[in-house]
Motif scaffolding. Structure first.
Motif, short mmCIF file in Angstrom:
data_model
loop_
_atom_site.label_atom_id
_atom_site.label_comp_id
_atom_site.label_asym_id
_atom_site.label_seq_id
_atom_site.Cartn_x
_atom_site.Cartn_y
_atom_site.Cartn_z
N ALA A 29 0.84 -1.21 0.00
CA ALA A 29 0.00 0.00 0.00
C ALA A 29 0.87 1.26 0.00
O ALA A 29 0.56 2.24 -0.69
N ILE A 30 1.96 1.22 0.75
CA ILE A 30 2.88 2.36 0.78
C ILE A 30 3.48 2.57 -0.60
O ILE A 30 3.56 3.70 -1.09
N LYS A 31 3.90 1.50 -1.23
CA LYS A 31 4.47 1.59 -2.59
C LYS A 31 3.48 2.21 -3.56
O LYS A 31 3.84 3.09 -4.36
N ARG A 32 2.23 1.80 -3.52
CA ARG A 32 1.21 2.36 -4.43
C ARG A 32 1.05 3.86 -4.20
O ARG A 32 0.92 4.64 -5.15
N ARG A 33 1.04 4.28 -2.93
CA ARG A 33 0.90 5.71 -2.63
C ARG A 33 2.12 6.50 -3.10
O ARG A 33 2.00 7.59 -3.63
N ILE A 34 3.30 5.93 -2.89
CA ILE A 34 4.52 6.60 -3.34
C ILE A 34 4.44 6.84 -4.85
O ILE A 34 4.69 7.95 -5.32
N LEU A 35 4.08 5.81 -5.60
CA LEU A 35 3.99 5.95 -7.05
C LEU A 35 2.94 6.99 -7.45
O LEU A 35 3.15 7.79 -8.37
N ARG A 36 1.82 7.01 -6.76
CA ARG A 36 0.76 7.98 -7.05
C ARG A 36 1.24 9.41 -6.84
O ARG A 36 1.06 10.27 -7.68
N TYR A 37 1.88 9.65 -5.69
CA TYR A 37 2.27 11.01 -5.34
C TYR A 37 3.52 11.47 -6.06
O TYR A 37 3.71 12.67 -6.27
N GLN A 38 4.37 10.54 -6.48
CA GLN A 38 5.52 10.94 -7.30
C GLN A 38 5.06 11.53 -8.62
O GLN A 38 5.70 12.44 -9.16
N LYS A 39 3.92 11.06 -9.13
CA LYS A 39 3.36 11.63 -10.36
C LYS A 39 2.94 13.08 -10.16
O LYS A 39 2.84 13.84 -11.12
N GLN A 40 2.69 13.48 -8.91
CA GLN A 40 2.33 14.86 -8.58
C GLN A 40 3.56 15.70 -8.24
O GLN A 40 3.43 16.83 -7.81
N GLY A 41 4.76 15.11 -8.40
CA GLY A 41 5.98 15.86 -8.14
C GLY A 41 6.52 15.76 -6.73
O GLY A 41 7.44 16.48 -6.35
N VAL A 42 5.96 14.86 -5.93
CA VAL A 42 6.40 14.68 -4.54
C VAL A 42 7.56 13.69 -4.52
O VAL A 42 7.55 12.69 -5.24
N TYR A 43 8.55 13.99 -3.69
CA TYR A 43 9.67 13.09 -3.48
C TYR A 43 9.45 12.33 -2.18
O TYR A 43 8.67 12.75 -1.34
N PHE A 44 10.21 11.23 -2.03
CA PHE A 44 10.08 10.41 -0.83
C PHE A 44 11.44 10.11 -0.23
O PHE A 44 12.42 9.94 -0.95
N SER A 45 11.45 10.06 1.10
CA SER A 45 12.66 9.82 1.86
C SER A 45 12.36 8.80 2.95
O SER A 45 11.24 8.74 3.45
N ILE A 46 13.38 8.04 3.29
CA ILE A 46 13.31 7.16 4.46
C ILE A 46 14.40 7.61 5.40
O ILE A 46 15.54 7.85 4.98
#
Length: 166
Positions: free
Chosen positions: A121-138
């Motif tokens: 579920a986290i992976k799906r959200r990351i992919l969705r929001y990356q399309k909106q220009g959001v980056y992700f960090s751990i």
């Protein structure tokens, strides 16, 4: 003892500078605090119970304390907040408010490690929001990198990893 947690003016973000390898300011890590009954800013006890609307309002109120520029605005969220259906609208509003800064959503590797069933579920959200220009960090990856086995399924989709160099 804490004030009413539903009241938006009880929350404020404080910021730490984040530096890249060359020593230049890369972005600003947001640190959410709540005002206690004594008027002191303290760490909230349960981030999962803080609504996304309160987080959005605190970002808008706090952004005036940051310099303008092409920096990264690092916003810590829990996995529960990340998978919330309301996050899409919040991301759009926050991104518009912090521009020209870019939004980076930061997740804790500890939380991912403790909730392995949420990784898909986290992976799906990351992919969705990356399309909106959001980056992700751990964050909080130890310098020995022994925790990577818990998050390896997400590493392909993560833009930044914050190492603890202790």
């Amino acid at each position: 003892m804490f004030g009413k947690t539903k009241k938006n003016d009880n929350y404020l973000y404080f910021f730490n500078k984040i530096y890249d390898r060359s020593g230049s300011v890369f972005g600003f890590e947001s640190l959410l605090r709540i005002k206690d009954m004594a008027g002191e800013w303290v760490l909230p006890q349960d981030f999962d119970k803080i609504s996304l609307e309160i987080i959005k309002e605190a970002v808008i109120k706090s952004k005036e304390n940051l310099p303008q520029g092409n920096f990264k605005f690092i916003l810590k969220l829990t996995s529960k907040q990340l998978v919330s259906y309301r996050l899409r609208k919040i991301i759009k509003e926050v991104s518009a408010q912090i521009a020209p800064m870019v939004l980076v959503i930061e997740l804790s590797h500890n939380e991912i490690r403790k909730k392995p069933k949420k990784v898909r579920a986290i992976k799906r959200r990351i992919l969705r929001y990356q399309k909106q220009g959001v980056y992700f960090s751990i964050n909080n990856i130890g310098s020995e990198f022994r925790h990577a086995k818990h998050i390896h399924k997400l590493l392909t989709y993560i833009d930044f990893i914050k190492l603890d160099m202790k």
